[in-house]
Write a protein that holds these residues in place. Structure first.
Motif, PDB file in Angstrom:
ATOM      1  N   UNK A 281       1.638  -1.399   0.967  1.00 42.91           N
ATOM      2  CA  UNK A 281       1.092  -0.882   2.092  1.00 42.91           C
ATOM      3  C   UNK A 281       0.531   0.202   2.075  1.00 42.91           C
ATOM      4  N   UNK A 282      -0.766   0.733   2.582  1.00 42.99           N
ATOM      5  CA  UNK A 282      -1.317   1.800   2.811  1.00 42.99           C
ATOM      6  C   UNK A 282      -0.646   3.052   2.542  1.00 42.99           C
ATOM      7  N   UNK A 283       0.544   3.270   3.277  1.00 45.39           N
ATOM      8  CA  UNK A 283       1.664   4.252   3.239  1.00 45.39           C
ATOM      9  C   UNK A 283       1.890   4.451   1.911  1.00 45.39           C
ATOM     10  N   UNK A 284       2.572   3.214   1.292  1.00 52.84           N
ATOM     11  CA  UNK A 284       3.289   3.044   0.017  1.00 52.84           C
ATOM     12  C   UNK A 284       2.270   3.778  -1.119  1.00 52.84           C
ATOM     13  N   UNK A 285       1.007   3.257  -0.950  1.00 52.30           N
ATOM     14  CA  UNK A 285      -0.049   3.359  -1.778  1.00 52.30           C
ATOM     15  C   UNK A 285      -0.249   5.167  -1.742  1.00 52.30           C
ATOM     16  N   UNK A 286      -0.509   5.550  -0.649  1.00 49.13           N
ATOM     17  CA  UNK A 286      -0.901   6.864  -0.525  1.00 49.13           C
ATOM     18  C   UNK A 286       0.172   7.915  -0.983  1.00 49.13           C
ATOM     19  N   UNK A 287       1.328   7.280  -0.640  1.00 50.27           N
ATOM     20  CA  UNK A 287       2.431   8.213  -1.204  1.00 50.27           C
ATOM     21  C   UNK A 287       2.305   8.027  -2.671  1.00 50.27           C
ATOM     22  N   UNK A 288       2.381   7.035  -3.551  1.00 51.63           N
ATOM     23  CA  UNK A 288       2.204   7.003  -5.094  1.00 51.63           C
ATOM     24  C   UNK A 288       0.978   7.877  -5.476  1.00 51.63           C
ATOM     25  N   UNK A 289      -0.229   7.697  -4.703  1.00 50.51           N
ATOM     26  CA  UNK A 289      -1.372   8.231  -5.347  1.00 50.51           C
ATOM     27  C   UNK A 289      -1.155  10.001  -5.159  1.00 50.51           C
TER      28      UNK A 289
END
Length: 418
Positions: A281-289
């Motif tokens: 999800x965008x939220x999960x990806x943004x957190x990882x980045x």
């Protein structure tokens, strides 16, 4: 409190310089200039293996004979443990702390050190960061404060930045330069040409740990074997692979590790491309980045793009099997096609194992590969010669080949011909 100490001196004494370490003169000059301009907080931030701790020790030695040094451990996260370790560093450094209940900062305010260095600052938790900020504020302005961290750390720096008393060095500053690499080889008593040293810097991205590991292998080889080592030197080399595994990979969460693997097929990624490659999800990806940027493992590349350091990208790319790589290349190709970047889409499509040609295009190219003319192809497929020409031009454009012979050879090597 002195009788309860059970910590080794390793964490509390200024580290000795290695036999092959030379503090870069260009950085020492910048540090001297910063001190002269009134800076009294030096912040050195770079991933492990860039030489920041050794450089901090060199700077501390130049400021005077009395340095308080503390290397934080992974178990040290809160204010109570930090205070105990600071007392032990005072004890190791010669300050009279036995039976003294004062705050370490108060002790130092009465007997100021020439420098205080806190290494591994990124390991500190919120309460420890608050305590350290108060501790550093006790020190007189004549004492240099140095903090080193493998990633962006929690210590608030805004006040020092506003007061123009902050001097910062990061990964790009610590990255090796040509003259420095040549001097390292001279000290190691194994020469290297400027051209070869430049190639080594490009291959490693100037990451000192990888360069020194290369030197260890290089000096044991003859000239022919040295050239073979340089031409094939990648993150899969035993020394480098082990270093990355032990110092970088093991500290990542499973999600971070998998994300690094998934995006490694691309030299650079956009956040939305990261979402496609990781299928999160965008939220999960943004957190990882955000987490990986904080760790300095994803580096800004232009305004909105990011990249992995070259050796890390090679390392994680090497942990994937062939089918997994092809899947990620296919996802990347689809994303680049959607944002109308055909050259990059073509690059990834060619590595995905999926033919970019439609069924009719494959039929036409297969017949052309057998030597049929456009007219003969048209008669066989019941289409006009003009249509055959149009399809052939589309084929050449898609796979970036100059003529039908080259296109047929390209498709044959990949098993796309019927």
């Amino acid at each position: 409190m002195g009788s309860s100490f059970d910590y080794g001196d390793y964490y509390h004494l200024i580290p000795a310089s290695g036999p092959l370490y030379t503090a870069p003169e260009r950085l020492l000059n910048r540090s001297d200039a910063a001190l002269q301009s009134g800076a009294n907080l030096f912040s050195f931030t770079a991933p492990v293996g860039y030489g920041k701790s050794s450089f901090a020790a060199a700077v501390a030695r130049r400021t005077g004979p009395r340095t308080l040094w503390l290397t934080l451990s992974e178990e040290l996260t809160d204010a109570e443990r930090l205070e105990r370790d600071l007392y032990w560093s005072l004890h190791s450094g010669g300050w009279p702390v036995e039976d003294v209940e004062n705050d370490p900062g108060l002790i130092l305010s009465k007997a100021p050190p020439s420098a205080v260095c806190i290494d591994n600052l990124h390991l500190l938790g919120p309460s420890g960061s608050e305590y350290l900020a108060r501790f550093l504020s006790y020190l007189p302005k004549t004492s240099l404060r140095i903090v080193c961290a493998d990633e962006d750390h929690p210590l608030p720096l805004s006040r020092f930045r506003l007061e123009e008393s902050l001097f910062e060095l990061r990964s790009d500053d610590f990255s090796a330069r040509l003259g420095e690499v040549l001097r390292l080889f001279e000290k190691s008593e194994c020469g290297i040409s400027e051209e070869d040293a430049g190639m080594l810097i490009r291959k490693t991205g100037g990451w000192w740990a990888c360069i020194r590991l290369f030197v260890l292998a290089w000096r044991e080889l003859d000239r022919i074997e040295q050239q073979r080592l340089l031409s094939g030197f990648k993150a899969k080399h035993t020394y480098v692979s082990k270093f990355i595994s032990e110092e970088i990979d093991r500290r990542l969460s499973p999600a971070e590790r998998e994300f690094m693997r998934q995006v490694s097929v691309c030299p650079a990624i956009h956040p939305s491309l990261g979402r496609e490659l990781s299928e999160r999800t965008p939220e999960e990806t943004d957190e990882l980045i955000s987490s990986l940027r904080k760790r300095l493992l994803l580096i800004p590349h232009g305004n909105t793009w990011l990249r992995l350091p070259r050796m890390l990208r090679e390392y994680y790319l090497g942990t994937m099997g062939r089918e997994a790589k092809q899947t990620q290349h296919a996802l990347a190709a689809a994303w680049f096609e959607s944002v109308r970047l055909p050259d990059r889409a073509r690059y990834h499509r060619s590595r995905s194992g999926i033919s970019p040609l439609q069924k009719r295009e494959t039929e036409i190219l297969s017949l052309a590969a057998r030597g049929l003319s456009n007219q003969e192809i048209g008669e066989k497929l019941f289409i006009s010669t003009g249509t055959v020409k149009w399809h052939m031009n589309r084929i050449l454009e898609k796979i970036d080949c100059p003529n039908r012979t080259a296109a047929a050879e390209w498709a044959r090597r990949r098993g796309y011909l019927t």
